[in-house]
Design a protein around this motif. Sequence first.
Motif, PDB file in Angstrom:
ATOM      1  N   PRO A  36      12.591  -4.082   5.255  1.00  0.00           N
ATOM      2  CA  PRO A  36      12.502  -5.468   5.877  1.00  0.00           C
ATOM      3  C   PRO A  36      12.649  -5.535   7.493  1.00  0.00           C
ATOM      4  N   VAL A  37      13.360  -4.623   7.830  1.00  0.00           N
ATOM      5  CA  VAL A  37      13.798  -4.554   9.384  1.00  0.00           C
ATOM      6  C   VAL A  37      12.386  -4.156  10.189  1.00  0.00           C
ATOM      7  N   ASP A  38      11.487  -3.191   9.441  1.00  0.00           N
ATOM      8  CA  ASP A  38      10.255  -2.862  10.030  1.00  0.00           C
ATOM      9  C   ASP A  38       9.160  -3.485   9.447  1.00  0.00           C
ATOM     10  N   ALA A  39       9.333  -4.875   8.674  1.00  0.00           N
ATOM     11  CA  ALA A  39       8.273  -5.322   8.293  1.00  0.00           C
ATOM     12  C   ALA A  39       7.032  -5.595   9.307  1.00  0.00           C
ATOM     13  N   ILE A  40       7.408  -5.885  10.361  1.00  0.00           N
ATOM     14  CA  ILE A  40       6.460  -6.131  11.310  1.00  0.00           C
ATOM     15  C   ILE A  40       5.400  -4.686  11.561  1.00  0.00           C
ATOM     16  N   ASP A  41       5.791  -3.769  11.286  1.00  0.00           N
ATOM     17  CA  ASP A  41       4.846  -2.523  11.557  1.00  0.00           C
ATOM     18  C   ASP A  41       4.191  -2.243  10.148  1.00  0.00           C
ATOM     19  N   MET A  42       4.297  -3.020   9.158  1.00  0.00           N
ATOM     20  CA  MET A  42       3.475  -2.769   7.835  1.00  0.00           C
ATOM     21  C   MET A  42       2.199  -3.170   7.832  1.00  0.00           C
ATOM     22  N   THR A  43       1.018  -2.326   7.624  1.00  0.00           N
ATOM     23  CA  THR A  43      -0.234  -2.843   7.754  1.00  0.00           C
ATOM     24  C   THR A  43      -0.705  -2.973   6.317  1.00  0.00           C
ATOM     25  N   GLU A  44      -1.931  -3.447   6.331  1.00  0.00           N
ATOM     26  CA  GLU A  44      -2.750  -3.476   4.809  1.00  0.00           C
ATOM     27  C   GLU A  44      -2.962  -2.050   4.434  1.00  0.00           C
ATOM     28  N   GLU A  45      -3.201  -1.143   5.155  1.00  0.00           N
ATOM     29  CA  GLU A  45      -3.440   0.293   4.712  1.00  0.00           C
ATOM     30  C   GLU A  45      -1.976   0.769   3.970  1.00  0.00           C
ATOM     31  N   ASP A  46      -0.760   0.559   4.708  1.00  0.00           N
ATOM     32  CA  ASP A  46       0.336   0.866   4.246  1.00  0.00           C
ATOM     33  C   ASP A  46       0.411   0.490   2.878  1.00  0.00           C
ATOM     34  N   LEU A  47       0.348  -0.761   2.767  1.00  0.00           N
ATOM     35  CA  LEU A  47       0.323  -1.148   1.226  1.00  0.00           C
ATOM     36  C   LEU A  47      -0.583  -0.572   0.328  1.00  0.00           C
ATOM     37  N   VAL A  48      -1.828  -0.329   0.621  1.00  0.00           N
ATOM     38  CA  VAL A  48      -2.586   0.374  -0.216  1.00  0.00           C
ATOM     39  C   VAL A  48      -2.253   1.774  -0.546  1.00  0.00           C
ATOM     40  N   TRP A  49      -1.589   2.276   0.596  1.00  0.00           N
ATOM     41  CA  TRP A  49      -1.071   3.764   0.339  1.00  0.00           C
ATOM     42  C   TRP A  49       0.014   3.763  -0.694  1.00  0.00           C
ATOM     43  N   ILE A  50       1.048   2.649  -0.640  1.00  0.00           N
ATOM     44  CA  ILE A  50       1.990   2.576  -1.417  1.00  0.00           C
ATOM     45  C   ILE A  50       1.590   2.427  -2.939  1.00  0.00           C
ATOM     46  N   GLU A  51       0.631   1.380  -3.048  1.00  0.00           N
ATOM     47  CA  GLU A  51       0.002   1.176  -4.285  1.00  0.00           C
ATOM     48  C   GLU A  51      -0.475   2.628  -4.953  1.00  0.00           C
ATOM     49  N   GLU A  52      -1.184   3.505  -4.058  1.00  0.00           N
ATOM     50  CA  GLU A  52      -1.793   4.644  -4.522  1.00  0.00           C
ATOM     51  C   GLU A  52      -0.761   5.377  -4.878  1.00  0.00           C
ATOM     52  N   LEU A  53       0.337   5.602  -4.289  1.00  0.00           N
ATOM     53  CA  LEU A  53       1.664   6.576  -4.673  1.00  0.00           C
ATOM     54  C   LEU A  53       2.446   6.063  -5.986  1.00  0.00           C
ATOM     55  N   THR A  54       2.290   4.714  -6.433  1.00  0.00           N
ATOM     56  CA  THR A  54       2.861   4.327  -7.552  1.00  0.00           C
ATOM     57  C   THR A  54       2.388   5.152  -8.776  1.00  0.00           C
ATOM     58  N   ALA A  55       1.136   5.532  -8.683  1.00  0.00           N
ATOM     59  CA  ALA A  55       0.355   6.276  -9.789  1.00  0.00           C
ATOM     60  C   ALA A  55       1.081   7.572 -10.113  1.00  0.00           C
ATOM     61  N   HIS A  56       1.816   8.025  -9.057  1.00  0.00           N
ATOM     62  CA  HIS A  56       2.640   9.393  -9.381  1.00  0.00           C
ATOM     63  C   HIS A  56       3.726   9.325 -10.345  1.00  0.00           C
ATOM     64  N   GLN A 106       5.140  -7.080  -1.523  1.00  0.00           N
ATOM     65  CA  GLN A 106       5.549  -5.927  -2.439  1.00  0.00           C
ATOM     66  C   GLN A 106       5.953  -6.270  -3.755  1.00  0.00           C
ATOM     67  N   ILE A 107       6.642  -7.572  -3.857  1.00  0.00           N
ATOM     68  CA  ILE A 107       6.655  -8.252  -5.219  1.00  0.00           C
ATOM     69  C   ILE A 107       5.408  -8.355  -6.069  1.00  0.00           C
ATOM     70  N   ARG A 108       4.346  -8.820  -5.624  1.00  0.00           N
ATOM     71  CA  ARG A 108       3.296  -8.901  -6.144  1.00  0.00           C
ATOM     72  C   ARG A 108       2.751  -7.536  -6.622  1.00  0.00           C
ATOM     73  N   LEU A 109       2.769  -6.488  -5.687  1.00  0.00           N
ATOM     74  CA  LEU A 109       2.257  -5.273  -5.869  1.00  0.00           C
ATOM     75  C   LEU A 109       2.976  -4.630  -7.031  1.00  0.00           C
ATOM     76  N   ALA A 110       4.497  -4.874  -7.279  1.00  0.00           N
ATOM     77  CA  ALA A 110       5.323  -4.495  -8.257  1.00  0.00           C
ATOM     78  C   ALA A 110       4.993  -5.002  -9.544  1.00  0.00           C
ATOM     79  N   LYS A 111       4.449  -6.266  -9.776  1.00  0.00           N
ATOM     80  CA  LYS A 111       4.006  -6.773 -10.772  1.00  0.00           C
ATOM     81  C   LYS A 111       2.785  -6.454 -11.454  1.00  0.00           C
ATOM     82  N   LYS A 112       1.823  -5.897 -10.275  1.00  0.00           N
ATOM     83  CA  LYS A 112       0.579  -5.401 -10.491  1.00  0.00           C
ATOM     84  C   LYS A 112       0.782  -4.080 -10.973  1.00  0.00           C
TER      85      LYS A 112
END
Length: 255
Positions: free
Chosen positions: A64-84, A114-120
């Motif tokens: 959350p401290v760095d929330a301002i830096d998170m881009t849509e690409e970052d969120l997509v990247w995190i989603e991709e990593l969750t398949a690992h 991020q909560i929505r991603l976790a549910k997905k």
Amino acid sequence: MLFDTHAHLNDTQYNEDLEEVIGRAEREGVTHMVVVGFDRPTIERAMQLAETYDFIYACVGWHPVDAIDMTEEDLVWIEELTAHPKVVAIGEMGLDYHWDKSPKDIQKEVFRKQIRLAKKVKLPIVIHNREATADIVGILKEEGAEEVGGIMHCFSGSPEVAMECVKMNFYISLGGPVTFKNAKKPKEVAAEVPLEKLLIETDCPYLAPHPYRGKRNEPSYVKLVAEQIAEIKGLTFEEVAEATTRNAKKLFAIK
Ligand SMILES: [Zn+2]
């Protein structure tokens, strides 16, 4: 067996002696660790560690401290990593009102995404809370976070809030502060939260337990946290070690 559910071995403070740190953890009975990444460099390093060591798992998310830096690409990247297969949770995420780098509304939005991603992707979430308890509990309820559950990491609130989180399918994780002589609330939480809902962590390199307070923390010290909880609950060290490891394996779906 001990499970350190929140370690930042991806921190540059371990660059010089990571092998020694891991060796000491193994000798003290630490059988599992989750390394938590919370921005690009720390997530990349957490993934490397999880791929290198059998007993290291990764948790990936945006702080959350760095929330301002998170881009849509970052969120997509995190989603991709969750398949690992070694990625066992999403986080750490949450709200931090102590620092004002990221405005509150942006923190809340990044938290909700991020909560929505976790549910997905059906993974539990790891919550960082600093001076934001009411807003965190409110958002967890509104977003239906109960569906995935997770961890209130390094919990520092009251037993009442802890039990409210337990009812929402969250585990309460205690770290070094429970060993501090003047830490009234974490000791009360250790006493009141049922063992089946407790986890242990170091949050290393931060928050080293007594008698290492103020020094660099490391996973081997998680033993001191388990010993303190055992003393407070009137249980044996083995009972606490076994139960908290079982709880963590269940939550992270580790066999
Ligand atoms: Zn952390």
